[in-house]
Design an enzyme around this catalytic site. Structure first.
Site, short mmCIF file in Angstrom:
data_model
loop_
_atom_site.label_atom_id
_atom_site.label_comp_id
_atom_site.label_asym_id
_atom_site.label_seq_id
_atom_site.Cartn_x
_atom_site.Cartn_y
_atom_site.Cartn_z
N ASN A 88 -0.13 12.54 6.28
CA ASN A 88 -1.57 12.39 6.54
C ASN A 88 -1.80 12.41 8.05
OD1 ASN A 88 -1.41 9.58 7.61
ND2 ASN A 88 -0.63 9.21 5.55
N ASP A 109 0.28 7.25 -0.88
CA ASP A 109 0.12 6.58 -2.17
C ASP A 109 0.97 7.26 -3.24
OD1 ASP A 109 -1.71 4.48 -1.63
OD2 ASP A 109 -3.25 5.99 -1.30
N LYS A 141 15.19 25.01 -0.13
CA LYS A 141 13.80 25.42 0.14
C LYS A 141 13.22 26.13 -1.09
CE LYS A 141 11.06 28.26 3.15
NZ LYS A 141 11.07 29.48 3.93
N PRO A 182 5.79 2.80 -3.78
CA PRO A 182 5.64 1.33 -3.81
C PRO A 182 4.56 0.87 -2.82
CG PRO A 182 7.68 1.96 -2.71
CD PRO A 182 7.09 3.22 -3.26
N ASP A 183 3.84 -0.17 -3.21
CA ASP A 183 2.77 -0.69 -2.34
C ASP A 183 3.37 -1.79 -1.44
OD1 ASP A 183 0.59 -2.02 -1.18
OD2 ASP A 183 -0.71 -1.35 -2.82
N PHE A 215 -5.13 -3.06 6.10
CA PHE A 215 -6.17 -2.17 6.59
C PHE A 215 -6.74 -1.43 5.39
CE2 PHE A 215 -6.88 -1.37 11.15
CZ PHE A 215 -6.15 -2.41 11.65
N LYS A 224 -10.09 -4.26 -2.01
CA LYS A 224 -8.66 -4.24 -1.64
C LYS A 224 -8.18 -5.64 -1.23
CE LYS A 224 -8.33 0.63 -0.57
NZ LYS A 224 -8.38 1.71 0.41
O1 PMT Z 1 -2.85 5.91 13.20
P1 PMT Z 1 -4.22 6.23 13.76
O2 PMT Z 1 -4.40 7.72 13.96
O3 PMT Z 1 -4.55 5.44 14.98
O4 PMT Z 1 -5.29 5.86 12.63
C1 PMT Z 1 -5.47 4.52 12.28
C2 PMT Z 1 -5.68 4.35 10.76
C3 PMT Z 1 -7.00 4.99 10.39
C4 PMT Z 1 -4.55 5.01 9.98
C5 PMT Z 1 -5.66 2.81 10.50
O5 PMT Z 1 -6.72 2.21 11.20
C6 PMT Z 1 -5.80 2.51 9.01
O6 PMT Z 1 -6.85 2.48 8.43
N1 PMT Z 1 -4.64 2.27 8.35
C7 PMT Z 1 -4.52 2.09 6.90
C8 PMT Z 1 -4.52 3.44 6.22
C9 PMT Z 1 -4.40 3.34 4.72
O7 PMT Z 1 -3.40 3.75 4.15
O8 PMT Z 1 -5.39 2.73 4.13
P2 PMT Z 1 -5.52 2.50 2.54
O9 PMT Z 1 -6.88 2.00 2.35
O10 PMT Z 1 -5.09 3.74 1.80
O11 PMT Z 1 -4.43 1.40 2.22
C10 PMT Z 1 -4.76 0.02 2.18
C11 PMT Z 1 -3.63 -0.82 2.73
O12 PMT Z 1 -2.48 -0.72 1.87
C12 PMT Z 1 -3.15 -0.43 4.10
O13 PMT Z 1 -2.88 -1.63 4.82
C13 PMT Z 1 -1.85 0.33 3.85
O14 PMT Z 1 -0.92 0.17 4.93
C14 PMT Z 1 -1.35 -0.36 2.60
N2 PMT Z 1 -0.53 0.50 1.72
C15 PMT Z 1 -1.06 1.57 1.07
C16 PMT Z 1 -0.29 2.30 0.21
C17 PMT Z 1 1.06 1.94 -0.01
N3 PMT Z 1 1.83 2.63 -0.82
N4 PMT Z 1 1.58 0.89 0.65
C18 PMT Z 1 0.81 0.16 1.50
O15 PMT Z 1 1.29 -0.81 2.09
#
Ligand code: PMT
Length: 415
Positions: A216, A285, A295, A311-312, A329, A343
């Site tokens: 991403n 995710d 390849k 995994p989360d 976040f 969340k």
């Molecule tokens: O890196 P930059 O370019 O500076 O951009 C910053 C950012 C936009 C990436 C950052 O500010 C941000 O929002 N990070 C979280 C991105 C994200 O994956 O958000 P989400 O809403 O999809 O996930 C929610 C939370 O679960 C996040 O804390 C994520 O780290 C966590 N997660 C998600 C999926 C997973 N499999 N494991 C996780 O721990």
């Protein structure tokens, strides 16, 4: 910011100890004085082997102090008066010997005495050979000092005077001057002194075959800024980073990972020792269940990619028995507060920082804005540079962490 934090914020006592990097001390003085700071240099005897008193005197415009028992200097300003005069103390370079002396509370010369006698915040810019820096005695002394609220700036990685390459170089004079002159609401109280903070940052890469992957747009800038802000606040910081092109921030320990599974393993292991966990990484995710060994050829008209959930990390850390205070976040393209509150509950975290993301927003941009939610409240951090936003977030996290600790909701990894 309180009055005491802004008052006389430019009286800086620069301690210079006996390391090769002392030759850079006049440059530190020059950078501080050109920004209007008053700088008083205090040298150890060993420092005189590496830099001239006359040079430091000329750039600072003040007599350099070297001796506890210099009657003339003491008559002009006694050492206790000097300790009171300083708004901030920076020792650059700080040798292993000086760090040990401060950790042990020795007052063997003027500089170590001043460091014990001052109430000003103390910052050290360590400089030494990489093997010395890694020595358990040095690391333990640094941990002791950090727990007492002393801030460490660096060391940086790179070529060393001894010809080796590694962690141990003094951070550059420009960085030291900037750190001393910034207006730190977060610095003075050392909000996270003695705390272990684990932060994830950047994207993950999920391999499809040996040359392709799913990822991403995360650049890591937000997570790295949080690591800088947490270190400024006195925390012992571990940054678990996906693949990004950023350097490790000075004074921050970094572990690089590639996939969501790597991120999960590194984070859940590190979280056991953490007081606070902040998940800023954009973790995939979904991932291909396996990566093709060779390849994939361009043959069929269409191809389908099977994906399984990864995994989360965040939810798993939040669910750990006796786990750290956990901050997530939420990256949202719409209904930011609604999704973020969802969340907060579904991931079981203590706080969630939500940002609106989209073309040139949030991901890979220089600025950000956050809405932060916790069970009993919320706060807004307006659009600013990612470092400024990170600093405000760290202040909020420290407040909520303290409140949760008082309520008995957080297990303390450090005392
Ligand atoms: O890196 P930059 O370019 O500076 O951009 C910053 C950012 C936009 C990436 C950052 O500010 C941000 O929002 N990070 C979280 C991105 C994200 O994956 O958000 P989400 O809403 O999809 O996930 C929610 C939370 O679960 C996040 O804390 C994520 O780290 C966590 N997660 C998600 C999926 C997973 N499999 N494991 C996780 O721990």
């Amino acid at each position: 910011m309180s009055e005491s934090e802004t008052k006389n914020s430019s009286r800086i006592l620069l301690g210079v100890t006996g390391g090769v990097a002392a030759y850079k001390s006049p440059e530190i003085v020059r950078r501080l004085t050109e920004q209007g700071a008053e700088v008083q240099v205090v040298m150890t005897r060993a420092a005189e082997e590496f830099v001239g008193v006359a040079a430091l005197q000329a750039v600072s415009g003040r007599p350099v102090r070297r001796d506890m028992f210099d009657a003339a200097a003491e008559a002009a300003m006694g050492h206790i008066e000097l300790a009171r005069w300083a708004d901030r103390v920076i020792v650059a370079p700080a040798t292993a010997n000086f760090i040990a002396s401060l950790a042990g509370g020795f007052a063997t010369d003027l500089l170590s005495t001043l460091c014990l006698a001052t109430e000003a915040p103390i910052t050290l810019a360590p400089a030494m050979n990489r093997v010395m820096w890694a020595h358990p005695a040095v690391q333990q002394n640094c941990a002791t000092l950090k727990a007492r609220g002393v801030r460490l700036l660096g060391p940086a990685e790179g070529e060393q005077a001894c010809g080796e390459t590694g962690l141990g170089r003094m951070v550059e004079p420009a960085e030291i001057a900037a750190a001393m002159l910034s207006k730190p609401t977060w610095l003075a109280p050392q909000l996270l002194a003695g705390r272990r903070v684990v932060i994830t940052a950047g994207p993950t890469r999920e391999p499809i075959d040996p040359v392709r992957y799913i990822t991403n747009r995360s650049s890591g800038k937000m997570g790295y800024a949080i690591a800088v802000a947490a270190a400024e606040a006195g925390a012992d910081v571990l940054l678990i980073s996906g693949p990004v092109s950023l350097d490790a921030p000075a004074g921050v320990e970094r572990v690089m990972v590639e996939t969501a599974e790597d991120m999960f393993r590194a984070s859940t292991a590190a979280a056991k020792e953490a007081d606070i966990f902040i998940g800023c990484a954009a973790v995939a995710d979904y991932r291909p269940p396996t990566a093709a060994l060779q390849k994939i050829k361009r043959s069929a008209q269409e191809m389908r990619l099977d994906l399984v959930r990864s995994p989360d990390t965040l939810a798993s850390v939040a669910a750990m028995p006796d786990g750290p205070f956990t901050v997530g976040f939420a990256a949202e393209t719409e209904n930011v507060s609604e999704h973020a509150r969802g969340k907060l509950d579904s991931k079981g975290v203590d706080m969630i920082a939500a940002n609106l993301v989209g073309p040139a927003r949030g991901f890979d941009s220089e600025t950000n804005a956050l809405q932060v939610f916790w069970n009993q409240g919320s706060a807004r951090i307006g659009e600013d540079t990612k470092l400024a936003v990170a600093r405000r977030l760290i202040v909020l996290v420290a407040e909520r962490f303290k409140a949760a600790s008082r309520a008995g909701g957080v297990t303390q990894a450090a005392s």
